[in-house]
Motif scaffolding. Structure first.
Motif, PDB file in Angstrom:
ATOM      1  N   VAL A 237     -34.702  34.806  10.658  1.00  0.00           N
ATOM      2  CA  VAL A 237     -35.114  34.712  12.066  1.00  0.00           C
ATOM      3  C   VAL A 237     -34.064  35.362  12.957  1.00  0.00           C
ATOM      4  O   VAL A 237     -34.381  36.123  13.888  1.00  0.00           O
ATOM      5  CB  VAL A 237     -35.350  33.246  12.458  1.00  0.00           C
ATOM      6  N   ALA A 238     -32.778  35.055  12.697  1.00  0.00           N
ATOM      7  CA  ALA A 238     -31.720  35.650  13.507  1.00  0.00           C
ATOM      8  C   ALA A 238     -31.692  37.157  13.348  1.00  0.00           C
ATOM      9  O   ALA A 238     -31.475  37.906  14.322  1.00  0.00           O
ATOM     10  CB  ALA A 238     -30.367  35.032  13.097  1.00  0.00           C
ATOM     11  N   ASN A 239     -31.941  37.636  12.133  1.00  0.00           N
ATOM     12  CA  ASN A 239     -31.953  39.083  11.893  1.00  0.00           C
ATOM     13  C   ASN A 239     -33.082  39.754  12.665  1.00  0.00           C
ATOM     14  O   ASN A 239     -32.914  40.845  13.251  1.00  0.00           O
ATOM     15  CB  ASN A 239     -32.090  39.341  10.390  1.00  0.00           C
TER      16      ASN A 239
ATOM     17  N   ALA B 111     -34.995  43.113  17.089  1.00  0.00           N
ATOM     18  CA  ALA B 111     -35.882  43.335  18.236  1.00  0.00           C
ATOM     19  C   ALA B 111     -35.084  43.731  19.466  1.00  0.00           C
ATOM     20  O   ALA B 111     -35.505  44.590  20.259  1.00  0.00           O
ATOM     21  CB  ALA B 111     -36.695  42.069  18.490  1.00  0.00           C
ATOM     22  N   LEU B 112     -33.937  43.127  19.651  1.00  0.00           N
ATOM     23  CA  LEU B 112     -33.117  43.474  20.805  1.00  0.00           C
ATOM     24  C   LEU B 112     -32.621  44.912  20.708  1.00  0.00           C
ATOM     25  O   LEU B 112     -32.481  45.604  21.721  1.00  0.00           O
ATOM     26  CB  LEU B 112     -31.920  42.516  20.901  1.00  0.00           C
ATOM     27  N   GLY B 113     -32.380  45.357  19.494  1.00  0.00           N
ATOM     28  CA  GLY B 113     -31.879  46.718  19.331  1.00  0.00           C
ATOM     29  C   GLY B 113     -32.982  47.743  19.179  1.00  0.00           C
ATOM     30  O   GLY B 113     -32.706  48.945  19.132  1.00  0.00           O
TER      31      GLY B 113
END
Length: 229
Positions: A31-33, A38-40
């Motif tokens: 999930v963190a990945n 998505a942010l990048g």
């Protein structure tokens, strides 16, 4: 003395448990990945090998060590029982050794007592012979007074009585069910003190030889007393 014991278990290769994946932790990492990707703007799945490097992803299955601990504690109890039994046997041997030396010392004290009257008589005669060489007429009363003073200076009855008392104390202490090493060590010092006084006061070769034998016995006892708690 003091005994510290620690038991530590470390599994060998054959006893190592099966590895299992910490699924909740892997889900959180995925999930963190995804959020970071998505942010990048370039989401990508992490390689499995990268996930395995994360601390805690792989876990070893817990093993029930209760049977092993019970067996280890049982073996420890047996070892302590053997230790106590061994110390008891050694203590019995030391007690017998000290008792034998006490009896030998008592015999030596008796030898000194039996020798004393003859020693005094020999000293008395030597003094008379010397005085007769230089004095024509001896005053019997004066000679007797000198003999009494000499006998008082050579009197070792008090030292012999204290030796008997100390030896009786050693035998009594050995019967106690408690640590007695320090007390026995103190009594050994007292025995040495009395024998030193005997040597300085006796003035007789035979008594000196007996006292030397006593010192040897006392030293043998002192060495063994160091092994007693």
């Amino acid at each position: 003395g003091k005994l510290d014991c620690a038991l530590r278990y470390q599994a060998g290769p054959q006893q190592a448990g099966l590895l299992q994946v910490n699924r909740p932790l892997v889900q959180q990492l995925l999930v963190a990945n995804a959020e970071i990707g998505a942010l990048g703007g370039t989401p990508a799945m992490p390689a499995p090998i990268d996930l395995l490097r994360w601390p805690g992803v792989l876990q070893e299955q817990e093993r029930d060590l209760t049977p092993l601990m019970e067996e280890a504690v049982e073996l420890l109890d047996k070892a302590l029982e053997n230790l106590v039994a061994s110390r008891q046997r050694e203590g019995d041997r030391l007690g017998e050794f000290l008792s034998q030396r006490c009896q030998q010392l008592r015999d030596k004290v008796a030898q000194v007592r039996s020798r004393l009257p003859q020693v005094l008589q020999e000293i008395r005669q030597r003094i008379r012979d010397r005085l007769e060489e230089v004095i024509v007429e001896l005053d019997p009363n004066r000679v007797e007074q000198e003999m009494v003073l000499l006998a008082q200076r050579l009197d070792v009855d008090e030292e012999l009585d204290r030796l008997d008392s100390h030896l009786a104390e050693v035998l009594q202490v050995l019967e106690r069910n408690e640590p007695v090493g320090r007390r026995l060590d103190f009594i050994m010092q007292e025995l040495n003190r009395e024998t030193n006084t005997l040597t300085s006061k006796s003035g007789d070769v035979d008594i000196t030889r007996i006292v030397v034998d006593m010192k040897v016995l006392i030293e043998q006892m002192r060495e063994q007393v160091q092994n007693i708690q």
